[in-house]
Every structure is written in structure tokens, then in C-alpha cells.
Scaffold this motif. Structure first.
Motif, short mmCIF file in Angstrom:
data_model
loop_
_atom_site.label_atom_id
_atom_site.label_comp_id
_atom_site.label_asym_id
_atom_site.label_seq_id
_atom_site.Cartn_x
_atom_site.Cartn_y
_atom_site.Cartn_z
N PHE A 124 -5.19 8.90 -4.26
CA PHE A 124 -4.91 7.63 -4.01
C PHE A 124 -4.61 6.77 -5.22
O PHE A 124 -3.54 6.01 -5.19
CB PHE A 124 -5.87 7.18 -3.16
N VAL A 125 -5.25 6.82 -6.37
CA VAL A 125 -5.10 6.32 -7.59
C VAL A 125 -3.50 6.48 -8.13
O VAL A 125 -2.89 5.74 -8.44
CB VAL A 125 -6.06 6.39 -8.47
N TYR A 126 -3.56 7.87 -8.41
CA TYR A 126 -2.28 8.36 -9.11
C TYR A 126 -1.09 8.43 -8.06
O TYR A 126 0.06 8.43 -8.58
CB TYR A 126 -2.31 9.27 -9.80
N VAL A 127 -1.21 8.77 -7.00
CA VAL A 127 0.18 8.79 -6.14
C VAL A 127 0.38 7.48 -5.40
O VAL A 127 1.53 7.22 -5.23
CB VAL A 127 -0.18 9.89 -4.96
N PHE A 128 -0.47 6.92 -4.89
CA PHE A 128 -0.34 5.34 -4.26
C PHE A 128 -0.86 4.16 -4.78
O PHE A 128 -0.18 3.34 -4.34
CB PHE A 128 -0.92 5.42 -2.74
N GLY A 129 -1.30 4.32 -5.88
CA GLY A 129 -1.99 3.20 -6.65
C GLY A 129 -0.78 2.15 -7.22
O GLY A 129 -0.92 0.84 -7.09
N GLY A 130 0.36 2.64 -7.66
CA GLY A 130 1.24 1.89 -8.42
C GLY A 130 1.89 1.28 -7.42
O GLY A 130 2.55 0.11 -7.23
N ALA A 131 2.44 1.97 -6.06
CA ALA A 131 3.02 1.15 -4.85
C ALA A 131 2.10 0.26 -4.36
O ALA A 131 2.79 -0.88 -3.75
CB ALA A 131 3.45 2.23 -4.00
#
Length: 277
Positions: free
Chosen positions: A64-71
């Protein structure tokens, strides 16, 4: 000369007393301790059973941090501070729901039949699972927090707030364990328990404020999210670890939910256990 025929002696009932009240407090504690040790020895003999407690916190954090965090937050660093406190509740819930599968397997493999022949308190079998699951939860929380700190998560308050967060997550998780054990005794197979557990887990996890802010959701979903106890647990954990937002209200909500679920489902689980054994 006639031989007198003697009636055979009735078989002696070697089963333990049905009521736990006949066993003193010291005896009950010994039984819980012995059965807890048994549960931990089973983990030692089958270390693969700890994969969920050890790997799941790491996988969810990375995913979740590195796949969805930025979005979702615009910044992975900001999302770490938002996500990790919520994952404490999610991790505790997932581990708790797995207890029912193990209990169902114990019934299917005859383990409970052996327990029935022992002079132990009936409730001690269930209480020992609570204790063992608490220890598993502590390990999983320690791994989650330790790994999160390695990748940049900060506890912005202090050690007391951190301990309070862990205690709150364990308390709520143990109240869910009673539901899980009731399902494990009410359903016929471990697969059925897993299926029903997923039906409970998915809406509670993703229909909460663990992964996304409530105000970003549609109105109909916000109504469910606001009454979801996982949202209160996530909000309380963020307030305790990040030092922002109200603390007393979400903590009180979690305590009320934990007490209510335990008060309702613990007697049902014990009654079901006594009926099956």
C-alpha cells in the motif's frame, strides 16, 4: 451346587465434570497455562503457521505504501504516517478471524475428543487460544511497527502512547476472536469458516478509514465507515502515534465495541463449546 450370577458392574464414568465452577481458580489457571503451552508448541512444530503473523504486516505495508501511497496521499512519506496506525487494527482483525479455522480443525481431527476425557475446565480450552493469539498478535504488531520504522515511519508521541495503541489493538482483536471461535464451532468445515471470515473481513477492512480518508468516499459508504469499529480503531491509533486529532472519543468507541462484542459472543462461544463437547 448352583453358581450365583452376578450382574456386571456399571462402567465408571471417567469424564471430567461438566461445570467449570467445580474447578478452583488455581486449577483453571494451570489448565489455561498448560493448554497455552500446547498451542505454542504446535506453532514451534509447524512454523509455517506463523507466516501470516510474520509476513502479512510487511506485505501490506510495502504494497500500500509503495503502490498506492503516491496516488492516495500525494506523498509516500505522508501515507506511511496515515496507513501504519490503521494497519495495526487490520492485522489484529485478520489474525483473530484465523482462530476459528484452527478450532474447527481441532474438532474435525479429534483433538477435542481427547480434551473431553481430561479433567480440565471446558472454558480453559477457549481461554488458552485467547492467550496464544494475544502472543501472536504482539509478535505481529512488533514486526509491523519495526518494519515501518525501518522504511521511515515515525512515532511522533512517545513509548506510552505506542503501548496504548498496541493494547487497544489487542483488546479489539481479542473481542473478534470470540466471534471467530463461534464460527469455527458453528460451521461444518474449515473451508466454510474461511469463506465466512472473508465475507466479514473484506467489508470491515476496506469499508473503513484504514486505507483512505472517509471524506473521499461516497455518502452511502461514509455512513457505514463512520459506524465501523475499525475506523474508530484506526483514528485512535493515528491520534496516539501521530499526536494529531482527538484521542478520547475514538478510544472510547473502541472500548465500547470491544466490551460489547465480548459480552455478547463470549457466552455464546462457551455455550456452543459445552454443547459440542
Amino acid at each position: 451346587m448352583t453358581t450365583a450370577t452376578l450382574a456386571p458392574a456399571p462402567p465408571r464414568d471417567t469424564r471430567p465434570p461438566a461445570e467449570d465452577s467445580r474447578i478452583g481458580l488455581a486449577g483453571a489457571l494451570r489448565h489455561v497455562g498448560a493448554l497455552t503451552r500446547r498451542n505454542l508448541m504446535r506453532i514451534k512444530a509447524d512454523p509455517e503457521s506463523m507466516f501470516d503473523a510474520v509476513l502479512m504486516p510487511i506485505i501490506f505495508t510495502v504494497l500500500f505504501v509503495y503502490v498506492f501511497g503516491g496516488a492516495m496521499a500525494g506523498s509516500q512519506d505522508d501515507y506511511k504516517q496515515y496507513l501504519v496506525p490503521g494497519l495495526l487494527g487490520q492485522t489484529g482483525l485478520t489474525l483473530a478471524m484465523a482462530v476459528g479455522t484452527g478450532l474447527n480443525t481441532d474438532f474435525q481431527t479429534g483433538v477435542m475428543d481427547r480434551f473431553r476425557t481430561l479433567p480440565i475446565g471446558r472454558a480453559s480450552v477457549l481461554l488458552s487460544k485467547i492467550v496464544a493469539e494475544t502472543l501472536r498478535g504482539l509478535l505481529s504488531f512488533a514486526i509491523l511497527i519495526g518494519f515501518a520504522m525501518l522504511i521511515g515511519f515515525e512515532v511522533r508521541t512517545g513509548p506510552l502512547e505506542l503501548l496504548a495503541t498496541i493494547g487497544l489493538g489487542l483488546l479489539f482483536g481479542m473481542s473478534i476472536v470470540w466471534i471467530s471461535m463461534l464460527l469455527g464451532m458453528a460451521l461444518r468445515s474449515a473451508q466454510a469458516v474461511q469463506g465466512v471470515a472473508m465475507l466479514v473481513l473484506m467489508p470491515m477492512q476496506f469499508g473503513s478509514s484504514i486505507f483512505a480518508r472517509t471524506e473521499t468516499m461516497p455518502g452511502w459508504l461514509q455512513s457505514f465507515t463512520k459506524i465501523n469499529p475499525l475506523s474508530a480503531l484506526a483514528d485512535a491509533s493515528r491520534a496516539l502515534l501521530n499526536g494529531t486529532g482527538p484521542v478520547a472519543h475514538p478510544v472510547m468507541i473502541v472500548l465500547i465495541w470491544s466490551a460489547g462484542l465480548t459480552a455478547v459472543f463470549a457466552p455464546l462461544a462457551v455455550a456452543r463449546f459445552r454443547k459440542r463437547t
